[in-house]
Write a protein that holds these residues in place. Structure first.
Motif, PDB file in Angstrom:
ATOM      1  N   PRO A  44       0.919  -1.115   0.050  1.00  0.00           N
ATOM      2  CA  PRO A  44      -0.045  -0.066   0.017  1.00  0.00           C
ATOM      3  C   PRO A  44       0.795   1.232  -0.091  1.00  0.00           C
ATOM      4  N   GLY A  45       1.857   1.288   0.686  1.00  0.00           N
ATOM      5  CA  GLY A  45       2.759   2.434   0.726  1.00  0.00           C
ATOM      6  C   GLY A  45       3.326   2.801  -0.773  1.00  0.00           C
ATOM      7  N   CYS A  46       3.818   1.740  -1.415  1.00  0.00           N
ATOM      8  CA  CYS A  46       4.329   1.650  -2.536  1.00  0.00           C
ATOM      9  C   CYS A  46       3.169   2.437  -3.594  1.00  0.00           C
ATOM     10  N   VAL A  47       2.077   1.807  -3.504  1.00  0.00           N
ATOM     11  CA  VAL A  47       0.745   2.319  -4.239  1.00  0.00           C
ATOM     12  C   VAL A  47       0.476   3.782  -3.955  1.00  0.00           C
ATOM     13  N   LEU A  48       0.603   4.174  -2.788  1.00  0.00           N
ATOM     14  CA  LEU A  48       0.549   5.492  -2.351  1.00  0.00           C
ATOM     15  C   LEU A  48       1.706   6.555  -2.933  1.00  0.00           C
ATOM     16  N   GLN A  49       2.880   6.069  -2.954  1.00  0.00           N
ATOM     17  CA  GLN A  49       3.737   6.718  -3.672  1.00  0.00           C
ATOM     18  C   GLN A  49       3.729   6.994  -4.970  1.00  0.00           C
ATOM     19  N   VAL A  50       3.255   6.001  -5.799  1.00  0.00           N
ATOM     20  CA  VAL A  50       3.004   6.268  -7.326  1.00  0.00           C
ATOM     21  C   VAL A  50       2.019   7.334  -7.351  1.00  0.00           C
ATOM     22  N   LEU A  51       0.910   7.072  -6.608  1.00  0.00           N
ATOM     23  CA  LEU A  51      -0.308   8.050  -6.732  1.00  0.00           C
ATOM     24  C   LEU A  51       0.075   9.323  -6.534  1.00  0.00           C
ATOM     25  N   LEU A  52       0.675   9.750  -5.288  1.00  0.00           N
ATOM     26  CA  LEU A  52       0.919  10.803  -5.059  1.00  0.00           C
ATOM     27  C   LEU A  52       2.272  11.818  -5.904  1.00  0.00           C
ATOM     28  N   VAL A  53       3.186  10.843  -6.206  1.00  0.00           N
ATOM     29  CA  VAL A  53       4.119  11.456  -7.036  1.00  0.00           C
ATOM     30  C   VAL A  53       3.649  11.823  -8.392  1.00  0.00           C
ATOM     31  N   ILE A  54       2.841  11.120  -8.896  1.00  0.00           N
ATOM     32  CA  ILE A  54       2.320  11.420 -10.249  1.00  0.00           C
ATOM     33  C   ILE A  54       1.364  12.487 -10.341  1.00  0.00           C
ATOM     34  N   HIS A  55       0.847  12.616  -9.174  1.00  0.00           N
ATOM     35  CA  HIS A  55      -0.392  13.552  -8.744  1.00  0.00           C
ATOM     36  C   HIS A  55       0.238  14.868  -8.758  1.00  0.00           C
ATOM     37  N   PHE A  56       1.380  15.022  -7.940  1.00  0.00           N
ATOM     38  CA  PHE A  56       2.233  16.318  -7.611  1.00  0.00           C
ATOM     39  C   PHE A  56       2.765  16.654  -8.795  1.00  0.00           C
ATOM     40  N   VAL A  57       3.337  15.659  -9.432  1.00  0.00           N
ATOM     41  CA  VAL A  57       4.185  16.245 -10.742  1.00  0.00           C
ATOM     42  C   VAL A  57       3.247  16.767 -11.631  1.00  0.00           C
ATOM     43  N   GLY A  58       2.091  15.995 -12.022  1.00  0.00           N
ATOM     44  CA  GLY A  58       1.215  16.465 -13.113  1.00  0.00           C
ATOM     45  C   GLY A  58       0.589  18.034 -12.698  1.00  0.00           C
ATOM     46  N   SER A  59       0.215  17.962 -11.655  1.00  0.00           N
ATOM     47  CA  SER A  59      -0.018  19.473 -11.030  1.00  0.00           C
ATOM     48  C   SER A  59       1.034  20.346 -11.141  1.00  0.00           C
ATOM     49  N   GLU A  60       2.249  20.007 -10.869  1.00  0.00           N
ATOM     50  CA  GLU A  60       3.272  21.106 -11.161  1.00  0.00           C
ATOM     51  C   GLU A  60       3.506  21.607 -12.565  1.00  0.00           C
ATOM     52  N   VAL A  61       3.364  20.499 -13.561  1.00  0.00           N
ATOM     53  CA  VAL A  61       3.412  20.935 -14.829  1.00  0.00           C
ATOM     54  C   VAL A  61       2.359  21.879 -15.003  1.00  0.00           C
ATOM     55  N   SER A  62       1.130  21.668 -14.667  1.00  0.00           N
ATOM     56  CA  SER A  62      -0.186  22.512 -14.935  1.00  0.00           C
ATOM     57  C   SER A  62       0.204  23.829 -14.548  1.00  0.00           C
ATOM     58  N   ILE A  63       0.575  23.740 -13.234  1.00  0.00           N
ATOM     59  CA  ILE A  63       0.531  25.112 -12.496  1.00  0.00           C
ATOM     60  C   ILE A  63       1.857  26.018 -13.230  1.00  0.00           C
ATOM     61  N   LEU A  64       2.938  25.283 -13.619  1.00  0.00           N
ATOM     62  CA  LEU A  64       3.900  25.987 -14.499  1.00  0.00           C
ATOM     63  C   LEU A  64       3.299  26.612 -15.713  1.00  0.00           C
ATOM     64  N   THR A  65       2.479  25.889 -16.309  1.00  0.00           N
ATOM     65  CA  THR A  65       1.795  26.330 -17.662  1.00  0.00           C
ATOM     66  C   THR A  65       1.131  27.534 -17.430  1.00  0.00           C
ATOM     67  N   ALA A  66       0.235  27.475 -16.302  1.00  0.00           N
ATOM     68  CA  ALA A  66      -0.635  28.545 -15.939  1.00  0.00           C
ATOM     69  C   ALA A  66       0.209  29.712 -15.679  1.00  0.00           C
ATOM     70  N   MET A  67       1.328  29.647 -15.025  1.00  0.00           N
ATOM     71  CA  MET A  67       2.289  30.711 -14.760  1.00  0.00           C
ATOM     72  C   MET A  67       2.851  31.300 -15.826  1.00  0.00           C
ATOM     73  N   SER A  68       3.201  30.454 -16.893  1.00  0.00           N
ATOM     74  CA  SER A  68       3.556  31.347 -18.242  1.00  0.00           C
ATOM     75  C   SER A  68       2.685  32.123 -18.828  1.00  0.00           C
ATOM     76  N   TYR A  69       1.364  31.263 -18.714  1.00  0.00           N
ATOM     77  CA  TYR A  69       0.174  32.136 -19.441  1.00  0.00           C
ATOM     78  C   TYR A  69      -0.025  33.564 -18.593  1.00  0.00           C
ATOM     79  N   ASP A  70       0.116  33.481 -17.451  1.00  0.00           N
ATOM     80  CA  ASP A  70       0.155  34.846 -16.329  1.00  0.00           C
ATOM     81  C   ASP A  70       1.285  35.962 -16.791  1.00  0.00           C
ATOM     82  N   ARG A  71       2.395  35.251 -17.087  1.00  0.00           N
ATOM     83  CA  ARG A  71       3.462  36.334 -17.470  1.00  0.00           C
ATOM     84  C   ARG A  71       3.316  36.651 -18.904  1.00  0.00           C
ATOM     85  N   TYR A  72       2.740  35.905 -19.801  1.00  0.00           N
ATOM     86  CA  TYR A  72       2.372  36.312 -20.958  1.00  0.00           C
ATOM     87  C   TYR A  72       1.307  37.648 -21.072  1.00  0.00           C
ATOM     88  N   VAL A  73       0.282  37.341 -20.306  1.00  0.00           N
ATOM     89  CA  VAL A  73      -0.815  38.517 -20.288  1.00  0.00           C
ATOM     90  C   VAL A  73      -0.309  39.859 -19.646  1.00  0.00           C
TER      91      VAL A  73
END
Length: 240
Positions: A44-73
């Motif tokens: 279960p700990g391994c499952v949780l690591q995969v779930l949360l790592v991908i969750h935060f990595v995916g969120s970070e990519v999206s947030i960095l993209t939103a920040m680039s759009y913010d700088r563009y505007v």
């Protein structure tokens, strides 16, 4: 408390700083693995690591993209900034980032742990990640994983294209600013974000877009550390 910090740029920085919870998923267990006879991780700990790592990595990519759009505007359409990047728009972009990260985390975790692990349970990495788990899986078909990875790569390239085009317009606008001080001020708000955008996917691509060896090299582990903002530790074993 400071009203000057109640802008879209600082709102996204706040979300990005919360995304550093990624450290807490990996580092504590990695530290425990340094202790004698403590190099295992529960299923279960391994499952949780995969779930949360991908969750935060995916969120970070999206947030960095939103920040680039913010700088563009901010730089290309400063007179419309208050209308375009209002509280509602920022909230929707942040919510979409966290939701997409959760969706990717669920897809990857479900696909990974639907596989069979009937051979060696030695994970050739200091945390549970997808390539290392596929390496020790005895399942021949990885259809769910292949689909999830394809979606993730497509989404990553889409975000990268948005960031690249945003900065093309940003640099074109900055070069037309007549004063050197104005150009310097405009670039000062972009360079830290650009460095983060460059470092994060580059180390991830070098670390993971290659075959997983039986025993990872020090360089591979260090690149994984850079990608995950974590400390180096010994590979551990997946408990039944």
């Amino acid at each position: 408390m400071d009203q000057c910090l109640h802008t879209a740029m600082y709102f996204f920085l706040k979300n990005l700083s919360f995304d550093l919870c990624l450290i807490s998923i990996i580092v504590p267990k990695s530290i425990l693995n340094c202790l004698p006879n403590n190099t295992s991780i529960s299923f279960p700990g391994c499952v949780l690591q995969v779930l949360l790592v991908i969750h935060f990595v995916g969120s970070e990519v999206s947030i960095l993209t939103a920040m680039s759009y913010d700088r563009y505007v901010t730089i290309c359409h400063p007179l419309h900034y208050g209308v375009v990047m209002n509280n509602t728009a920022c909230g929707k972009l942040a919510a979409a980032s966290w939701i997409l990260g959760g969706v990717f985390g669920g897809l990857y975790a479900t696909g990974t742990f639907s596989l069979s692990f009937c051979g060696s349970r030695r994970v050739p990495q200091f945390f549970c990640d997808l390539p290392s788990l596929l390496k020790i899986s005895c399942s021949k078909d990885h259809i769910t994983i292949n689909v999830s990875v394809a979606i993730g790569i497509f989404y990553g390239f889409f975000c990268l294209l948005v960031i690249v085009f945003s900065y093309i317009y940003i640099f074109n606008t900055v070069l037309r600013i007549p004063s050197a001080q104005g150009r310097s001020q405009a670039l000062s708000t972009c360079l830290p974000h650009l460095m983060a955008v460059t470092t994060f996917p580059l180390t991830g691509a070098i670390a993971y877009l290659k075959p997983v060896p039986e025993s990872p090299s020090l360089l591979a582990l260090l690149l994984s550390c850079c990608t995950q903002y974590s400390s180096l530790s010994e590979p551990h074993y997946l408990q039944p």
